[in-house]
Design an enzyme around this catalytic site. Structure first.
Site, PDB file in Angstrom:
ATOM      1  N   ASP A 259      61.501  28.436  50.012  1.00 30.98           N
ATOM      2  CA  ASP A 259      61.192  29.587  49.162  1.00 30.98           C
ATOM      3  C   ASP A 259      61.952  29.417  47.844  1.00 30.98           C
ATOM      4  OD1 ASP A 259      61.904  32.481  48.121  1.00 30.98           O
ATOM      5  OD2 ASP A 259      60.119  32.683  49.355  1.00 30.98           O
ATOM      6  N   ASN A 267      58.807  34.388  36.552  1.00 31.37           N
ATOM      7  CA  ASN A 267      57.518  34.890  36.059  1.00 31.37           C
ATOM      8  C   ASN A 267      57.705  35.995  35.019  1.00 31.37           C
ATOM      9  OD1 ASN A 267      55.485  33.337  37.232  1.00 31.37           O
ATOM     10  ND2 ASN A 267      55.512  34.512  39.133  1.00 31.37           N
ATOM     11  N   HIS A 272      53.606  33.738  33.512  1.00 29.90           N
ATOM     12  CA  HIS A 272      52.990  33.119  34.682  1.00 29.90           C
ATOM     13  C   HIS A 272      52.687  31.634  34.471  1.00 29.90           C
ATOM     14  CE1 HIS A 272      52.574  36.679  37.194  1.00 29.90           C
ATOM     15  NE2 HIS A 272      52.286  37.361  36.091  1.00 29.90           N
ATOM     16  N   ASP A 276      53.702  28.701  37.079  1.00 28.14           N
ATOM     17  CA  ASP A 276      52.843  27.630  37.596  1.00 28.14           C
ATOM     18  C   ASP A 276      53.476  26.262  37.381  1.00 28.14           C
ATOM     19  OD1 ASP A 276      51.009  29.524  38.350  1.00 28.14           O
ATOM     20  OD2 ASP A 276      49.656  29.191  36.651  1.00 28.14           O
ATOM     21  N   GLU A 303      55.366  31.606  46.431  1.00 21.70           N
ATOM     22  CA  GLU A 303      56.361  30.565  46.156  1.00 21.70           C
ATOM     23  C   GLU A 303      56.923  29.971  47.441  1.00 21.70           C
ATOM     24  OE1 GLU A 303      58.613  34.539  46.007  1.00 21.70           O
ATOM     25  OE2 GLU A 303      56.614  33.756  45.594  1.00 21.70           O
TER      26      GLU A 303
END
Length: 384
Positions: A259, A267, A272, A276, A303
């Site tokens: 994680d 973010n 965003h 990515d 994630e």
């Protein structure tokens, strides 16, 4: 019923136009298939070649050089379309070199006409060369999941090669085979066979395109669009089989659940697009650790990622998990000319007699413990 060459040329051109129009229209709809456009071009070239040879059957410059050269070009286009469709790295210069050699030979034939026997043998030899080349790519360079349609298309080229080999035998031994049933069939069906081959090839190429689309859709349904990893549903399906296989052999199977720490903050702070980039960077770092082919690496959601390690002892899996955690922390992600420091928490579990769902649950519990203890560390569920 007897058809002269001109009539057969018109019939062949009509069928060629129908096939070419069909492939061209398909290319307008299926724009993500480059091989389709190349094959459409090949059928258009074949159609023009049929007209060039059908309009004049007396060995003129039009039929000998232009018609023959266009046939060679069509073969080159078909070969390159097959290679591109199968993702086999064949360079254009090699088939185009064969086209140039054939055109040069046809110019020589036009200027210094050889005997009819020699001319037929040369054309047959070139046809067999193209057929063998395409059969080789279709059968020996095709992926396993495309073998069925590739084998069907290869069979058409094999039949074409056999046809020209039989014609060569008739030409070489006219006294032995003259006026036989084989001689009559090869003479009568010479041009009709070309028309039939074009129709069958269009069918073979269409089947190959349909199979490629089907396989791509299946992969998309099993693959995460951003990272290219297996998605959650594909992991559950493949993971269950892999864990059951290990349990049957009495081998330990380990699951590592990752994680990314504080990913929501990334973010919110960077956007965003940066998130990515961080996810893709994380996947690259884990892949760079030298995963074996039987390892399953998947995006579990958001994630979270899962790494399934079959036939590995818990001690080794723990060492690998720590190496991966350290590598992620040591390699910041790059975005828009800047770097983003990232860390990951890892939960691990291993067992020899548990199923996949149990291992995932145990690794999730360990992951929660790693995050509760301060993140950026590995926690192991010893009770899995």
């Amino acid at each position: 019923m007897h058809f002269d060459l001109f009539t057969l040329g018109v019939i062949g051109a009509a069928i060629g136009i129908a096939i070419s129009v069909s492939f061209t229209l398909l290319g307008l709809v299926l724009r993500g298939l480059p091989a389709l456009r190349i094959w459409a071009s090949a059928f258009w070239v074949l159609t023009v070649a049929a007209l060039a040879q059908g309009l004049n059957e007396n060995g003129s410059l039009l039929s000998t050089v232009a018609g023959g050269g266009l046939i060679a070009l069509a073969n080159a286009l078909m070969l390159m379309g097959i290679a591109i469709h199968l993702r086999y790295p064949l360079r254009w210069r090699w088939p185009m070199a064969v086209v140039g050699l054939f055109v040069a030979n046809q110019v020589h034939v036009y200027l210094l006409p050889p005997s009819q026997t020699a001319s037929a043998l040369m054309f047959g030899a070139y046809s067999v060369v193209w057929d063998v080349w395409m059969v080789w790519v279709l059968l020996w360079r095709s992926p396993r999941d495309m073998r069925n349609t590739c084998s069907f298309t290869a069979l058409i080229f094999i039949i074409d090669a056999v046809f020209y080999l039989l014609r060569s035998v008739v030409v070489l031994f006219p006294h032995l085979l003259a006026h036989t049933r084989l001689d009559e069939l090869l003479t009568t069906w010479n041009y009709l066979f070309g028309i039939l081959s074009s129709f069958l090839l269009s069918t073979g190429f269409t089947l190959m395109l349909a199979e490629r689309l089907t396989l791509d859709l299946r992969r998309l349904a099993r693959t995460d669009g951003l990272t290219g990893l297996l998605n959650r549903s594909a992991l559950i399906e493949a993971g269950a089989r892999l864990v059951d296989a290990c349990r049957t052999r009495g081998q330990a199977c380990s699951v590592l659940m990752f994680d990314l720490d504080n990913f929501k903050t990334i973010n919110d702070s960077w956007g965003h697009a940066a998130g990515d980039a961080v996810l893709s960077h994380f996947v690259d770092v884990i892949r760079s650790m030298g995963l074996t082919r039987d390892t399953l690496f998947a995006r579990y959601g958001g994630e979270e990622f899962v790494l399934l390690l079959p036939a590995i002892e818990p001690t080794q899996a723990g060492i690998l998990a720590e190496r991966m955690r350290a590598a992620v922390a040591a390699e910041p992600a790059a975005f828009d000319g800047r770097t983003i420091n990232i860390t990951t928490s890892v939960g691990g579990a291993a067992a020899t007699d548990a199923n996949f769902e149990h291992l995932i649950s145990a690794a999730d519990v360990a992951l929660y413990r790693a995050k509760h203890l301060g993140r950026n560390q590995v926690a192991w569920n010893q009770g899995a």
